[in-house]
Design a protein around this motif. Structure first.
Motif, PDB file in Angstrom:
ATOM      1  N   ALA A 104       0.834  -1.205   0.000  1.00  0.00           N
ATOM      2  CA  ALA A 104       0.000   0.000   0.000  1.00  0.00           C
ATOM      3  C   ALA A 104       0.870   1.256   0.000  1.00  0.00           C
ATOM      4  O   ALA A 104       0.551   2.246  -0.670  1.00  0.00           O
ATOM      5  CB  ALA A 104      -0.935  -0.010   1.202  1.00  0.00           C
ATOM      6  N   GLN A 105       1.976   1.212   0.726  1.00  0.00           N
ATOM      7  CA  GLN A 105       2.886   2.359   0.756  1.00  0.00           C
ATOM      8  C   GLN A 105       3.491   2.606  -0.622  1.00  0.00           C
ATOM      9  O   GLN A 105       3.493   3.740  -1.110  1.00  0.00           O
ATOM     10  CB  GLN A 105       4.005   2.116   1.780  1.00  0.00           C
ATOM     11  CG  GLN A 105       5.009   3.254   1.851  1.00  0.00           C
ATOM     12  CD  GLN A 105       6.166   2.963   2.781  1.00  0.00           C
ATOM     13  OE1 GLN A 105       6.456   1.808   3.090  1.00  0.00           O
ATOM     14  NE2 GLN A 105       6.828   4.005   3.238  1.00  0.00           N
ATOM     15  N   LEU A 106       4.002   1.564  -1.259  1.00  0.00           N
ATOM     16  CA  LEU A 106       4.591   1.714  -2.589  1.00  0.00           C
ATOM     17  C   LEU A 106       3.545   2.178  -3.598  1.00  0.00           C
ATOM     18  O   LEU A 106       3.832   3.015  -4.458  1.00  0.00           O
ATOM     19  CB  LEU A 106       5.249   0.407  -3.035  1.00  0.00           C
ATOM     20  CG  LEU A 106       6.439  -0.060  -2.186  1.00  0.00           C
ATOM     21  CD1 LEU A 106       6.913  -1.431  -2.657  1.00  0.00           C
ATOM     22  CD2 LEU A 106       7.574   0.953  -2.218  1.00  0.00           C
ATOM     23  N   ASP A 107       2.329   1.643  -3.489  1.00  0.00           N
ATOM     24  CA  ASP A 107       1.242   2.064  -4.381  1.00  0.00           C
ATOM     25  C   ASP A 107       0.912   3.539  -4.160  1.00  0.00           C
ATOM     26  O   ASP A 107       0.744   4.289  -5.124  1.00  0.00           O
ATOM     27  CB  ASP A 107      -0.011   1.218  -4.161  1.00  0.00           C
ATOM     28  CG  ASP A 107       0.125  -0.207  -4.673  1.00  0.00           C
ATOM     29  OD1 ASP A 107       1.039  -0.496  -5.478  1.00  0.00           O
ATOM     30  OD2 ASP A 107      -0.688  -1.048  -4.245  1.00  0.00           O
ATOM     31  N   ALA A 108       0.815   3.959  -2.908  1.00  0.00           N
ATOM     32  CA  ALA A 108       0.472   5.347  -2.593  1.00  0.00           C
ATOM     33  C   ALA A 108       1.533   6.317  -3.108  1.00  0.00           C
ATOM     34  O   ALA A 108       1.215   7.438  -3.501  1.00  0.00           O
ATOM     35  CB  ALA A 108       0.290   5.514  -1.089  1.00  0.00           C
ATOM     36  N   LEU A 109       2.778   5.867  -3.124  1.00  0.00           N
ATOM     37  CA  LEU A 109       3.868   6.695  -3.636  1.00  0.00           C
ATOM     38  C   LEU A 109       3.931   6.670  -5.159  1.00  0.00           C
ATOM     39  O   LEU A 109       4.739   7.377  -5.757  1.00  0.00           O
ATOM     40  CB  LEU A 109       5.205   6.237  -3.044  1.00  0.00           C
ATOM     41  CG  LEU A 109       5.353   6.415  -1.535  1.00  0.00           C
ATOM     42  CD1 LEU A 109       6.630   5.757  -1.040  1.00  0.00           C
ATOM     43  CD2 LEU A 109       5.320   7.896  -1.162  1.00  0.00           C
ATOM     44  N   GLU A 110       3.086   5.840  -5.763  1.00  0.00           N
ATOM     45  CA  GLU A 110       3.005   5.687  -7.219  1.00  0.00           C
ATOM     46  C   GLU A 110       4.345   5.305  -7.837  1.00  0.00           C
ATOM     47  O   GLU A 110       4.723   5.782  -8.901  1.00  0.00           O
ATOM     48  CB  GLU A 110       2.433   6.954  -7.857  1.00  0.00           C
ATOM     49  CG  GLU A 110       1.026   7.254  -7.395  1.00  0.00           C
ATOM     50  CD  GLU A 110       0.423   8.488  -8.030  1.00  0.00           C
ATOM     51  OE1 GLU A 110       1.137   9.264  -8.702  1.00  0.00           O
ATOM     52  OE2 GLU A 110      -0.797   8.672  -7.857  1.00  0.00           O
ATOM     53  N   LEU A 111       5.056   4.423  -7.140  1.00  0.00           N
ATOM     54  CA  LEU A 111       6.326   3.922  -7.652  1.00  0.00           C
ATOM     55  C   LEU A 111       6.077   2.765  -8.604  1.00  0.00           C
ATOM     56  O   LEU A 111       5.147   1.976  -8.421  1.00  0.00           O
ATOM     57  CB  LEU A 111       7.221   3.456  -6.506  1.00  0.00           C
ATOM     58  CG  LEU A 111       7.717   4.548  -5.568  1.00  0.00           C
ATOM     59  CD1 LEU A 111       8.461   3.936  -4.400  1.00  0.00           C
ATOM     60  CD2 LEU A 111       8.609   5.521  -6.316  1.00  0.00           C
ATOM     61  N   ASP A 112       6.910   2.657  -9.608  1.00  0.00           N
ATOM     62  CA  ASP A 112       6.863   1.543 -10.539  1.00  0.00           C
ATOM     63  C   ASP A 112       7.715   0.426  -9.934  1.00  0.00           C
ATOM     64  O   ASP A 112       8.929   0.577  -9.789  1.00  0.00           O
ATOM     65  CB  ASP A 112       7.426   1.991 -11.894  1.00  0.00           C
ATOM     66  CG  ASP A 112       7.263   0.941 -12.965  1.00  0.00           C
ATOM     67  OD1 ASP A 112       6.408   0.038 -12.811  1.00  0.00           O
ATOM     68  OD2 ASP A 112       7.997   1.014 -13.968  1.00  0.00           O
ATOM     69  N   TYR A 113       7.071  -0.651  -9.523  1.00  0.00           N
ATOM     70  CA  TYR A 113       7.800  -1.751  -8.888  1.00  0.00           C
ATOM     71  C   TYR A 113       7.178  -3.067  -9.321  1.00  0.00           C
ATOM     72  O   TYR A 113       6.060  -3.105  -9.836  1.00  0.00           O
ATOM     73  CB  TYR A 113       7.776  -1.612  -7.358  1.00  0.00           C
ATOM     74  CG  TYR A 113       6.423  -1.811  -6.727  1.00  0.00           C
ATOM     75  CD1 TYR A 113       6.075  -3.039  -6.168  1.00  0.00           C
ATOM     76  CD2 TYR A 113       5.482  -0.798  -6.690  1.00  0.00           C
ATOM     77  CE1 TYR A 113       4.825  -3.237  -5.593  1.00  0.00           C
ATOM     78  CE2 TYR A 113       4.240  -0.979  -6.112  1.00  0.00           C
ATOM     79  CZ  TYR A 113       3.919  -2.205  -5.575  1.00  0.00           C
ATOM     80  OH  TYR A 113       2.679  -2.401  -5.007  1.00  0.00           O
ATOM     81  N   ASP A 114       7.930  -4.134  -9.141  1.00  0.00           N
ATOM     82  CA  ASP A 114       7.429  -5.473  -9.443  1.00  0.00           C
ATOM     83  C   ASP A 114       7.019  -6.137  -8.136  1.00  0.00           C
ATOM     84  O   ASP A 114       7.810  -6.198  -7.193  1.00  0.00           O
ATOM     85  CB  ASP A 114       8.500  -6.326 -10.126  1.00  0.00           C
ATOM     86  CG  ASP A 114       8.770  -5.893 -11.551  1.00  0.00           C
ATOM     87  OD1 ASP A 114       7.831  -5.421 -12.226  1.00  0.00           O
ATOM     88  OD2 ASP A 114       9.924  -6.011 -11.994  1.00  0.00           O
ATOM     89  N   TYR A 115       5.781  -6.620  -8.104  1.00  0.00           N
ATOM     90  CA  TYR A 115       5.283  -7.352  -6.942  1.00  0.00           C
ATOM     91  C   TYR A 115       5.269  -8.828  -7.286  1.00  0.00           C
ATOM     92  O   TYR A 115       4.657  -9.235  -8.275  1.00  0.00           O
ATOM     93  CB  TYR A 115       3.864  -6.883  -6.572  1.00  0.00           C
ATOM     94  CG  TYR A 115       3.280  -7.652  -5.410  1.00  0.00           C
ATOM     95  CD1 TYR A 115       3.738  -7.444  -4.118  1.00  0.00           C
ATOM     96  CD2 TYR A 115       2.286  -8.587  -5.614  1.00  0.00           C
ATOM     97  CE1 TYR A 115       3.214  -8.146  -3.052  1.00  0.00           C
ATOM     98  CE2 TYR A 115       1.744  -9.300  -4.544  1.00  0.00           C
ATOM     99  CZ  TYR A 115       2.219  -9.068  -3.273  1.00  0.00           C
ATOM    100  OH  TYR A 115       1.704  -9.767  -2.218  1.00  0.00           O
ATOM    101  N   ILE A 116       5.980  -9.625  -6.514  1.00  0.00           N
ATOM    102  CA  ILE A 116       6.026 -11.067  -6.718  1.00  0.00           C
ATOM    103  C   ILE A 116       5.158 -11.694  -5.635  1.00  0.00           C
ATOM    104  O   ILE A 116       5.505 -11.674  -4.450  1.00  0.00           O
ATOM    105  CB  ILE A 116       7.464 -11.615  -6.663  1.00  0.00           C
ATOM    106  CG1 ILE A 116       8.316 -10.991  -7.789  1.00  0.00           C
ATOM    107  CG2 ILE A 116       7.461 -13.124  -6.816  1.00  0.00           C
ATOM    108  CD1 ILE A 116       9.082  -9.797  -7.390  1.00  0.00           C
ATOM    109  N   ASP A 117       4.015 -12.212  -6.046  1.00  0.00           N
ATOM    110  CA  ASP A 117       3.033 -12.799  -5.147  1.00  0.00           C
ATOM    111  C   ASP A 117       3.427 -14.244  -4.854  1.00  0.00           C
ATOM    112  O   ASP A 117       3.347 -15.108  -5.728  1.00  0.00           O
ATOM    113  CB  ASP A 117       1.651 -12.734  -5.784  1.00  0.00           C
ATOM    114  CG  ASP A 117       0.544 -13.177  -4.849  1.00  0.00           C
ATOM    115  OD1 ASP A 117       0.815 -13.958  -3.908  1.00  0.00           O
ATOM    116  OD2 ASP A 117      -0.596 -12.740  -5.068  1.00  0.00           O
TER     117      ASP A 117
END
Length: 86
Positions: free
Chosen positions: A23-36
């Motif tokens: 949620a923090q990374l999303d709120a900062l609108e960073l482009d990142y890879d999430y590995i579920d």
């Protein structure tokens, strides 16, 4: 960030710390890879090899460093160190 300089986050929906960090990374609108890890079971071994631990989330930064179960303040400090703009 380019594909090879993206942040990677290993996590799972059942993990409260993972949901918070995502949620923090999303709120900062960073482009990142999430590995579920629930959908990519083999990635759990990769996360463990990176961190040397079984705890998640594991956040891997473009400089090759990583954090395990970081607080929001830890993530923000690392992003400032990297000069991330958001």
């Amino acid at each position: 960030m380019t594909e090879d300089t993206k942040i990677r986050m290993f996590g799972a929906q059942w993990c409260g710390d993972c949901r918070r960090t995502k949620a923090q990374l999303d709120a900062l609108e960073l482009d990142y890879d999430y590995i579920d890890l629930e959908h990519d079971v083999a990635a759990a071994k990769v996360a463990e090899e990176i961190s040397g631990r079984k705890q998640i989330p594991v956040v891997v930064y473009p400089d090759g460093s990583h954090q395990v179960e970081p607080s929001n303040a830890d993530v923000e400090a690392k992003l400032r160190e990297l000069g991330a703009t958001y």
